[in-house]
Design an enzyme around this catalytic site. Structure first.
Site, short mmCIF file in Angstrom:
data_model
loop_
_atom_site.label_atom_id
_atom_site.label_comp_id
_atom_site.label_asym_id
_atom_site.label_seq_id
_atom_site.Cartn_x
_atom_site.Cartn_y
_atom_site.Cartn_z
N ARG A 132 59.49 125.84 43.52
CA ARG A 132 59.86 124.43 43.44
C ARG A 132 60.13 123.86 44.83
O ARG A 132 59.70 122.75 45.15
CB ARG A 132 61.09 124.25 42.55
CG ARG A 132 60.80 124.37 41.06
CD ARG A 132 62.09 124.33 40.25
NE ARG A 132 61.82 124.34 38.81
CZ ARG A 132 62.77 124.43 37.88
NH1 ARG A 132 64.06 124.54 38.24
NH2 ARG A 132 62.46 124.43 36.60
N SER A 289 59.85 126.60 77.65
CA SER A 289 59.55 127.93 78.17
C SER A 289 60.74 128.45 78.97
O SER A 289 61.45 127.67 79.62
CB SER A 289 58.31 127.87 79.06
OG SER A 289 58.17 129.06 79.83
N ARG A 328 56.43 152.29 32.40
CA ARG A 328 57.17 151.81 33.57
C ARG A 328 56.86 152.77 34.70
O ARG A 328 56.84 153.98 34.51
CB ARG A 328 58.68 151.75 33.29
CG ARG A 328 59.06 150.66 32.30
CD ARG A 328 60.51 150.74 31.87
NE ARG A 328 61.41 150.55 33.00
CZ ARG A 328 62.70 150.89 32.97
NH1 ARG A 328 63.22 151.46 31.88
NH2 ARG A 328 63.47 150.67 34.01
#
Length: 464
Positions: A132, A289, A328
């Protein structure tokens, strides 16, 4: 002890993903899952409503022993076993109305469930919240790109293929290409959010047997109320070893990172000093930098690119986890957790960086026109070929234009003058040749294509 806060992760550092996907977020999601399970079972009369609400009230993340949870992972191979043990103890301590005999609220924690049900469902909750947020940031990026494309619908620039000037395009078309892929990513995310994130209820081996045993009824009756409690989709079948939901999320992340990486790669190239056609938003200190004061590095683009280069490797691990054994697996399920979390972090970070980048991306049309003129009209040799072939034939036209691009130095007026002299009246007159050599007149359907992309964006915006 320091948590992983992004010190070595520029792809997502300071983009707000920490709290969304850290260990505490996973704990909260497991708590939410256990509370939802108790409440769904209460709706079916399997668990007393008072017990379900006691579990909900007692389940406080701050009440858990973090070192104990981590030790539990080491001891049992997953975070749920120690979590359930601690949650049960926390509920028992908080249950001031526990009966002297019979079952207390603590006895109804994790009723009929298994570790994978809890963690998979918790993972889907976190994926939903992450997707979302990803969609929100992609829509913000798309809005900025649509505005950029419309504003530069007819701004000419050099189209580049294999690093070289090819034919003229418009910067609006460049932005429209970025926009189209971002919208493609949004549509893929919406497809997954719309029913692709299911709860997980399987029990020990995917039969839901213990759920039914405790309920003394059909265990499938639990799926709908459990999903409703969480706002996830009901599962069609237990998916302990059918990892489609994870693979779907992984595929979306891979596509989104690629779409954003393409945008960032273009920005990085176009912002090179010698090209200078775009620049990232200017902010004090951003892109500085440590050694060269004159530099302003493209930080947003760099952060997006570092994410885009890592995500495919992480996603490949997740796709390999589709290949698991038994009901599993030993290792396949476990191998998903960290790659999934890091892929989510990286893509969410990339999207947040892309929203910031595109909101303030600066385009320099004058520089685009200067670069477009570098070849002195040779960039429209395709157009010249189309106009001269009917007069000279294909072979002679190609020979003439090859010679022309080698013989002219790149001054804007040199190519039409050279062609006019060599054609000796056999082709277009000098004014016509000068018009044909003007790259601003050879952007094809760029404007119309931009309009299509912007119209598509409007349709997405109306959909919300």
């Amino acid at each position: 002890m320091f948590a992983d806060t992004g010190l070595l992760s520029p792809g997502w550092a300071r983009t707000g993903v920490d709290a969304l996907l850290d260990d505490r977020a996973w704990l909260r999601a497991m708590i939410t899952t256990e509370v939802a399970l108790a409440r769904a079972q209460a709706r079916l009369g399997v668990v007393p409503e008072s017990a379900a609400e006691t579990i909900a009230a007692a389940a406080d993340p701050d009440a858990f022993d973090w070192p104990g949870l981590v030790e539990g992972v080491h001891a049992t191979g997953n975070p749920v076993v120690a979590f359930v043990s601690q949650l049960t103890a926390i509920v028992r301590a908080a249950d001031t109305e526990a009966p002297a005999t019979g079952l207390s609220a603590a006895d109804h924690v994790h009723r009929g469930s298994t570790s994978q049900d809890v963690l998979d469902t918790a993972t889907m909750l976190l994926c939903r919240d992450a997707l979302r947020r990803l969609r929100t940031d992609l829509l913000a990026t798309a809005a900025a790109l649509a505005a950029l494309a419309g504003r530069h619908r007819d701004t000419p620039m050099a189209g580049r293929t294999l690093t070289q000037h090819a034919v003229p395009i418009t910067f609006g078309l460049k932005a429209a290409g970025w926009l189209a892929q971002v919208l493609d990513a949004v549509e893929r995310i919406e497809a997954v959010l719309d029913g692709g994130l299911p709860v997980s209820l399987g029990g020990a081996a995917g039969t839901l047997a213990a759920y039914g045993e405790f309920a003394d009824g059909d265990p499938l009756d639990l799926v709908e109320p459990f999903a409703a409690e969480l706002g996830l989709a009901p599962q069609a079948l237990p998916w302990h070893s059918s990892r489609t939901p994870i693979a779907d999320v992984a595929s979306v992340l891979a596509f989104a990172s690629g779409a954003l990486g393409r945008l960032a790669a273009d920005v990085a190239v176009l912002s090179r000093t010698e090209i200078g056609e775009v620049a990232e938003p200017a902010e004090p200190g951003r892109g500085a930098s440590s050694a060269m004061p004159q530099k302003r590095n493209p930080v947003h683009a760099t952060a997006i690119l570092t994410a885009a280069r890592q995500v495919p490797a992480l996603v490949s691990v997740l796709h390999q986890c589709l290949v698991v054994e038994d009901e599993r697996s030993a290792g396949g399920w476990h191998a998903e957790w960290q790659p999934l979390r890091e892929a989510l972090r990286l893509v969410l970070g990339a999207a947040r960086n892309a929203a910031a980048l595109t909101a303030g991306l600066r385009a320099f049309p004058d520089r685009m026109r200067e670069n477009l003129a570098l070849t002195g009209g040779a960039v429209v040799s395709e157009r010249l070929g189309a106009r001269l072939t009917p007069v000279l034939g294909k072979v002679e036209t190609k020979r003439l234009l090859t010679e022309a691009t080698a013989a002219t130095s790149g001054r804007p007026d040199e190519l039409p003058d050279w062609l006019h002299t060599r054609l000796a009246g056999a082709g277009p007159d000098l004014d016509a040749l000068r018009a044909l050599c003007d790259p601003r007149g050879y952007t094809g359907a760029s404007g119309a294509l931009v309009d299509r992309a912007v119209e598509r964006w409007r349709a997405v915006g109306e959909r919300g």
